[in-house]
Design a protein around this motif. Structure first.
Motif, PDB file in Angstrom:
ATOM      1  N   PRO A 128       0.821  -1.215   0.000  1.00  0.00           N
ATOM      2  CA  PRO A 128       0.000   0.000   0.000  1.00  0.00           C
ATOM      3  C   PRO A 128       0.854   1.265   0.000  1.00  0.00           C
ATOM      4  O   PRO A 128       2.006   1.264   0.441  1.00  0.00           O
ATOM      5  CB  PRO A 128      -0.794  -0.121   1.304  1.00  0.00           C
ATOM      6  CG  PRO A 128       0.105  -0.905   2.195  1.00  0.00           C
ATOM      7  CD  PRO A 128       0.820  -1.883   1.301  1.00  0.00           C
ATOM      8  N   ASP A 129       0.274   2.342  -0.487  1.00  0.00           N
ATOM      9  CA  ASP A 129       0.970   3.625  -0.463  1.00  0.00           C
ATOM     10  C   ASP A 129       1.113   4.151   0.958  1.00  0.00           C
ATOM     11  O   ASP A 129       2.061   4.868   1.276  1.00  0.00           O
ATOM     12  CB  ASP A 129       0.212   4.655  -1.312  1.00  0.00           C
ATOM     13  CG  ASP A 129       0.229   4.296  -2.787  1.00  0.00           C
ATOM     14  OD1 ASP A 129       1.304   3.960  -3.289  1.00  0.00           O
ATOM     15  OD2 ASP A 129      -0.840   4.343  -3.420  1.00  0.00           O
ATOM     16  N   ASP A 251      -2.924   1.364   7.136  1.00  0.00           N
ATOM     17  CA  ASP A 251      -3.533   0.759   5.947  1.00  0.00           C
ATOM     18  C   ASP A 251      -5.036   0.580   6.145  1.00  0.00           C
ATOM     19  O   ASP A 251      -5.827   0.829   5.232  1.00  0.00           O
ATOM     20  CB  ASP A 251      -2.856  -0.580   5.669  1.00  0.00           C
ATOM     21  CG  ASP A 251      -3.347  -1.218   4.373  1.00  0.00           C
ATOM     22  OD1 ASP A 251      -3.767  -0.472   3.460  1.00  0.00           O
ATOM     23  OD2 ASP A 251      -3.313  -2.457   4.270  1.00  0.00           O
ATOM     24  N   SER A 254      -6.697   3.946   5.835  1.00  0.00           N
ATOM     25  CA  SER A 254      -6.643   4.375   4.442  1.00  0.00           C
ATOM     26  C   SER A 254      -7.731   3.713   3.616  1.00  0.00           C
ATOM     27  O   SER A 254      -8.340   4.339   2.750  1.00  0.00           O
ATOM     28  CB  SER A 254      -5.263   4.046   3.859  1.00  0.00           C
ATOM     29  OG  SER A 254      -5.204   4.375   2.495  1.00  0.00           O
ATOM     30  N   GLN A 255      -7.995   2.445   3.901  1.00  0.00           N
ATOM     31  CA  GLN A 255      -8.978   1.706   3.112  1.00  0.00           C
ATOM     32  C   GLN A 255     -10.416   1.936   3.556  1.00  0.00           C
ATOM     33  O   GLN A 255     -11.313   2.007   2.715  1.00  0.00           O
ATOM     34  CB  GLN A 255      -8.681   0.206   3.200  1.00  0.00           C
ATOM     35  CG  GLN A 255      -7.411  -0.241   2.522  1.00  0.00           C
ATOM     36  CD  GLN A 255      -7.335  -1.749   2.435  1.00  0.00           C
ATOM     37  OE1 GLN A 255      -8.196  -2.411   1.852  1.00  0.00           O
ATOM     38  NE2 GLN A 255      -6.286  -2.324   3.037  1.00  0.00           N
ATOM     39  N   ARG A 260     -12.182  12.099   4.594  1.00  0.00           N
ATOM     40  CA  ARG A 260     -11.020  12.541   3.823  1.00  0.00           C
ATOM     41  C   ARG A 260     -10.380  13.709   4.552  1.00  0.00           C
ATOM     42  O   ARG A 260     -11.070  14.626   5.014  1.00  0.00           O
ATOM     43  CB  ARG A 260     -11.420  12.958   2.397  1.00  0.00           C
ATOM     44  CG  ARG A 260     -11.948  11.807   1.547  1.00  0.00           C
ATOM     45  CD  ARG A 260     -10.849  10.790   1.247  1.00  0.00           C
ATOM     46  NE  ARG A 260     -11.347   9.663   0.454  1.00  0.00           N
ATOM     47  CZ  ARG A 260     -11.776   8.522   0.967  1.00  0.00           C
ATOM     48  NH1 ARG A 260     -11.792   8.357   2.287  1.00  0.00           N
ATOM     49  NH2 ARG A 260     -12.193   7.553   0.189  1.00  0.00           N
ATOM     50  N   SER A 273       1.004  11.236  -2.228  1.00  0.00           N
ATOM     51  CA  SER A 273       1.075   9.869  -1.723  1.00  0.00           C
ATOM     52  C   SER A 273      -0.048   9.544  -0.749  1.00  0.00           C
ATOM     53  O   SER A 273      -0.256   8.373  -0.399  1.00  0.00           O
ATOM     54  CB  SER A 273       2.418   9.624  -1.033  1.00  0.00           C
ATOM     55  OG  SER A 273       2.613  10.548   0.022  1.00  0.00           O
ATOM     56  N   SER A 274      -0.795  10.557  -0.289  1.00  0.00           N
ATOM     57  CA  SER A 274      -1.900  10.327   0.635  1.00  0.00           C
ATOM     58  C   SER A 274      -2.982   9.492  -0.041  1.00  0.00           C
ATOM     59  O   SER A 274      -3.236   9.627  -1.236  1.00  0.00           O
ATOM     60  CB  SER A 274      -2.486  11.657   1.109  1.00  0.00           C
ATOM     61  OG  SER A 274      -1.497  12.456   1.722  1.00  0.00           O
ATOM     62  N   ARG A 275      -3.598   8.633   0.759  1.00  0.00           N
ATOM     63  CA  ARG A 275      -4.667   7.782   0.243  1.00  0.00           C
ATOM     64  C   ARG A 275      -5.778   7.682   1.275  1.00  0.00           C
ATOM     65  O   ARG A 275      -5.523   7.545   2.466  1.00  0.00           O
ATOM     66  CB  ARG A 275      -4.153   6.372  -0.075  1.00  0.00           C
ATOM     67  CG  ARG A 275      -3.214   6.293  -1.263  1.00  0.00           C
ATOM     68  CD  ARG A 275      -3.942   6.582  -2.592  1.00  0.00           C
ATOM     69  NE  ARG A 275      -3.044   6.456  -3.734  1.00  0.00           N
ATOM     70  CZ  ARG A 275      -2.273   7.417  -4.205  1.00  0.00           C
ATOM     71  NH1 ARG A 275      -2.283   8.606  -3.609  1.00  0.00           N
ATOM     72  NH2 ARG A 275      -1.498   7.221  -5.248  1.00  0.00           N
ATOM     73  N   GLY A 276      -7.026   7.729   0.797  1.00  0.00           N
ATOM     74  CA  GLY A 276      -8.157   7.535   1.686  1.00  0.00           C
ATOM     75  C   GLY A 276      -8.173   8.543   2.809  1.00  0.00           C
ATOM     76  O   GLY A 276      -7.997   9.743   2.623  1.00  0.00           O
TER      77      GLY A 276
END
Length: 368
Positions: A128-129, A251, A254-255, A260, A273-276
């Motif tokens: 994962p990122d 993780d 993030s998922q 947000r 690079s940020s996710r979720g």
């Protein structure tokens, strides 16, 4: 030849055999003719340079210890011994050498396998990122990429060459005083192979400290690209192979967390690079990560931070500094909260947490 002379000859031959492999390490380092700008450019290309070797890292950061952060605490607060085979950024293997056995990370493209020889267990996951740091993140190459690559050239100075793992390594220093005044990092010193750009030694210092808070050094170094076969895992029939969908709390958030983060906190921009729900902000010596926590995650961590030396509590948060790393948990008991950690002082982390509370956008159920 008399007997004493014969023994002197034998002793000289034995000494030559023993010392010959050490000769390159004993020679004085030679200065490079590359200036800091050229070395920075070379450093940026280092992730794709193949090498193998033995690495030791030593950390003095005493992080709050909870179930979710136990591994991170040992990585940043103890000595870690690593054996490395690095083909490029998409193909590598890092073995952590333990008192009894070892644990491996093997990475190919976007898949990582965590393998334990003793337990005969392999956990296969996508990479994962957003995740918590692991052994591969402690390599000099990864630390230099995080702290030095992309640094303002005006904040980078040359250091005298230093012999590291037999190489006349070129030195660079990133001065924290030239960065954001809120950074907790005094300086980061890097010595790299001037032929390949591979960092061989990184020392990170907290502001005002004369000894490094984190050191990562290549002790044995081969600049050649290792074969693909050493990275691939061929499990035995008795190996228990498991697919892992969630690696850690970062993780998971993030998922699955239904929100947000804002585009900016404490004056730092949200990084691509940020996710979720997890936000990564800033760059270089001023970086932080923000992770939303549930009650069962936030409350134990809040309690651990509270007993950390020099912890500072406010009405809405509790935080502490561990060397150059700041950790802060926002919110109150039973209300969840944000974990904010990074290389900024507690005032900056509190400002970031306040911006997260006020600026995070909660997603409607259909968008979760």
């Amino acid at each position: 030849m008399t007997s004493p002379r014969r023994w002197l000859v034998v002793a000289a031959l034995v000494a030559a055999v023993v010392l010959l492999p050490l000769a390159p390490r004993l020679l004085p380092a030679e200065e490079t003719d590359q200036d800091p700008a050229a070395l920075l450019a070379l450093l940026a290309e280092a992730p794709d340079a193949g090498w193998s070797g033995y690495v030791e890292t030593t950390g003095t950061l005493q992080l709050p210890a909870t179930g979710d952060l136990d591994d991170l605490g040992s990585l940043l607060g103890e000595t870690t011994r690593l054996r490395v085979w690095w083909r490029d950024a998409d193909s590598w293997r890092v073995d952590r050498l333990l008192t009894a056995g070892e644990s491996d990370l093997r990475h190919t493209d976007d898949v990582t396998v965590a393998y334990s020889y003793e337990a005969q267990e392999a956990e296969v996951s996508r990479d994962p990122d957003i995740r918590l740091p692991r052994t591969s993140d402690l390599l000099p190459s990864e630390l230099a990429r995080r702290f030095v690559v992309g640094a303002d050239p005006a904040a980078v100075d040359a250091l005298p060459a230093r012999r590291v793992a037999g190489v006349s390594a070129a030195g660079l220093r990133v001065d924290g005083s030239q960065a954001d005044e809120r950074t907790t990092i005094g300086r980061v010193d890097v010595w790299l192979d001037p032929a390949t750009g591979v960092p061989l030694l990184v020392e990170a210092y907290a502001e005002g400290s004369s000894s490094p808070a984190l050191t990562s050094e290549v002790r044995d170094y081969d600049p050649g690209t290792p074969p693909a076969s050493v990275v691939a895992l061929d499990p035995t029939a008795g190996t228990d192979v498991e697919r892992v969908d969630v690696l850690d709390i970062a993780d998971a958030a993030s998922q699955y967390a239904p929100l947000r983060p804002p585009d900016e906190v404490a004056g730092l921009d949200l990084q691509p690079s940020s996710r979720g729900a997890v936000g990564v902000y800033g760059q270089g010596l001023t970086q932080l990560v923000a992770i939303p926590l549930r009650d069962n995650e936030a409350d134990p961590l809040r309690e651990q931070v509270a007993v950390t030396p020099d912890a500072v509590a406010t009405e809405d948060s509790i935080g502490a500094l561990a060397g150059p790393l700041g950790v802060l948990v926002g919110g109150r008991a039973g209300d969840g909260g944000w974990l904010v950690a990074g290389t900024l002082d507690l005032d900056a982390l509190r400002a970031a947490e306040a911006d997260l509370r006020s600026g995070a956008v909660y997603l409607p159920e259909e968008d979760q």
